[in-house]
Design an enzyme around this catalytic site. Structure first.
Site, PDB file in Angstrom:
ATOM      1  CB  SER A 252       6.433   3.592  -4.503  1.00 49.57           C
ATOM      2  OG  SER A 252       5.549   4.679  -4.590  1.00 49.57           O
ATOM      3  CE  LYS A 253       9.764  12.212  -5.370  1.00 50.00           C
ATOM      4  NZ  LYS A 253      11.021  12.795  -4.974  1.00 50.00           N
ATOM      5  NE  ARG A 254       1.524   6.317  -5.784  1.00 45.62           N
ATOM      6  CZ  ARG A 254       0.987   5.113  -5.966  1.00 45.62           C
ATOM      7  NH1 ARG A 254       0.045   4.677  -5.161  1.00 45.62           N
ATOM      8  NH2 ARG A 254       1.406   4.332  -6.948  1.00 45.62           N
TER       9      ARG A 254
END
Ligand code: GLU
Length: 480
Positions: A252-254
């Site tokens: 996840s980019k988060r």
């Protein structure tokens, strides 16, 4: 059957690697089967839309080499390919579904729904719409529609029975209809939800195979109920397992995991990324690891897909990149390396061709180049202990002798080519009774201040130029 597949991203910012994998497999499946690959932009959730994201999708698809035969910016016979430009198509289909009993108008207020949701929560039950508006008399529905009352259209899921579908990877998946909610199909603003738009569009665009993430696995029975209500044949489904960062967490980019664009910016080669991504969930059922995109187009098949989640291993990707980098034709490597060299070195002062030759087989990722060569621009601080190397049989004392002896040798080289430097150094070493390593190791450190460098003492001396090399040699010697 004429195979038609689609990649249907929502423009929420960037192409994450799970999305790229879906796009790649969808593309490969179409190519392998002589089919058509379509790009569709799913932008009906306008709150989540990020400005510029659509252009980023086009750019990423191009960068990856995943050419689509039909799509918003290339046209095609089934357009438009952007869902907000198709809004006129959804409502008539929803109305048709109402007529067929597969959907109904719902006038419930937000307050009523919120209350029901809170109530369910209090009881520890999962919330489901109670079909209140399904029971409204027909006249009342018509009156309220004519009066322009705010409403949505909901799917009418049968209260009993089972709903299911067939998935290429997961086989027959079936659930109790009683567990399914009457999802909104058309929102109050007239736009469809994903739940409705994906079905209508896949049908109208004659999609034969739908590949998407397993997050849609649990909703697919509901989509199949819609196909049934319309009397349409559903496509073949292939739900792809998630890409994990490690055993516990989704990529996840988060959490800072890179997107495809990030990887390209860092200097990963798109060919390496594509090769690596292709193997995240698909296997050729052989030991073979290297595939170009055209080779994948030849051999990709659904039988090689894996049902278990795959782990995105950055080290493995870096290894792939290193292998691709090593095999790049030199001129191509030089072109790619030049901007990275320019970040730390003045092209007027340094022989970029020669540096690139030294880096060509040693570079894992382009963004590592500056730290590999910045010592040429500026001599780093270093500790004399760096001269100690057991195998080379050197230490600061040996270094002191070696450097003292090398100084006049280097000074004597007038044309400052690698050949002359090499010849002069090699000629002198045997006369000193020292081993080659006992001279070259300290000399390289004295010139670079680093334990590991692309190229050895001779190459570094050449690259630094006569004045700078002699200056460094003297400075390092006097430090001993
Ligand atoms: N728009 C959906 C997404 O970005 C696509 C799902 C599908 O392929 O049907 O996740």
């Amino acid at each position: 059957m004429q195979v038609r597949t689609r990649f249907a991203p929502s423009p929420t910012g960037y192409l994450h690697l799970g999305g790229l994998r879906t796009a790649l497999y969808t593309y490969l499946f179409a190519r392998r089967n002589g089919g058509t690959f379509i790009l569709r932009i799913e932008d009906t959730d306008q709150e989540r839309e990020v400005p510029g994201a659509v252009e980023k999708i086009y750019a990423s698809m191009r960068a990856a080499g995943l050419t689509y035969d039909e799509g918003p910016d290339v046209g095609g016979g089934y357009g438009p390919y952007v869902q907000t430009q198709r809004r006129h198509l959804y409502l008539p289909h929803a109305e048709e579904l109402v007529k067929r009993g597969g959907a109904y108008y719902c006038f419930c207020t937000k307050e009523r729904l919120d209350e029901a949701r809170a109530e369910a929560e209090k009881k520890g039950e999962s919330y489901k719409y109670d079909k209140h508006c399904l029971r409204l008399p027909k006249e009342e529905v018509e009156r309220r529609l004519a009066a322009g009352d705010m409403h949505v259209i909901r799917q009418n899921v049968p209260p009993t029975g089972r709903a299911g579908f067939d998935d290429v990877l997961y086989g027959h998946v079936e659930v109790d209809c009683s567990t399914l909610d009457d999802n909104v199909l058309i929102k109050a603003d007239g736009l469809p939800t994903y739940n409705f738009a994906n079905v209508v569009d896949d049908h109208l665009m004659a999609i034969t195979h739908v590949m998407r993430g397993t997050e849609y696995l649990s909703s697919a029975p509901k989509y199949n109920l819609l196909y049934e209500s319309f009397g349409w044949t559903p496509p073949m489904y292939v739900h792809l397992p998630v890409v994990m960062r490690d055993a516990t967490r989704k990529l996840s980019k988060r959490y800072g995991d890179p997107s495809f664009e990030d990887l390209l910016e860092m200097g990963y080669l798109k060919e390496a990324v594509i090769n690596f991504i292709a193997l995240l969930g698909w296997s050729p059922r052989s030991e073979r690891e290297f595939f170009t995109l055209p080779e994948l187009e030849e051999c990709f098949d659904l039988e090689g897909l894996n049902k278990s989640p795959s782990i995105f291993d950055m080290n493995k990707l870096t290894w792939f990149n290193f292998e691709y980098m090593r095999k790049l034709p030199f001129e191509e490597f030089l072109t790619l390396a030049t901007p990275w060299l320019s970040k730390v070195l003045d092209p007027a002062k340094f022989d970029f061709r020669r540096i690139a030759e030294l880096l060509n087989t040693r570079t894992e990722v382009l963004n590592r180049i500056p730290e590999m060569v910045d010592f040429l621009a500026e001599m780093p601080e270093f500790d004399n202990e760096l001269y100690t190397h057991k195998k080379m049989k050197t230490d600061p004392a040996v270094a002191k002798a070696a450097l003292a002896m090398m100084r006049p040798v280097l000074e004597g080289v007038s044309d400052w080519t690698e050949e002359s430097l090499h010849a002069a150094i090699m000629e002198r070493i045997p006369e000193t009774g020292m081993k080659t390593g006992q001279v070259l190791w300290p000399l390289r450190i004295a010139l670079s201040g680093k334990a590991s460098t692309p190229g050895g003492a001779v190459e570094i001396a050449y690259l630094l130029g006569r004045d700078e090399a002699l200056r460094r040699l003297e400075a390092s010697r006097s430090k001993l």
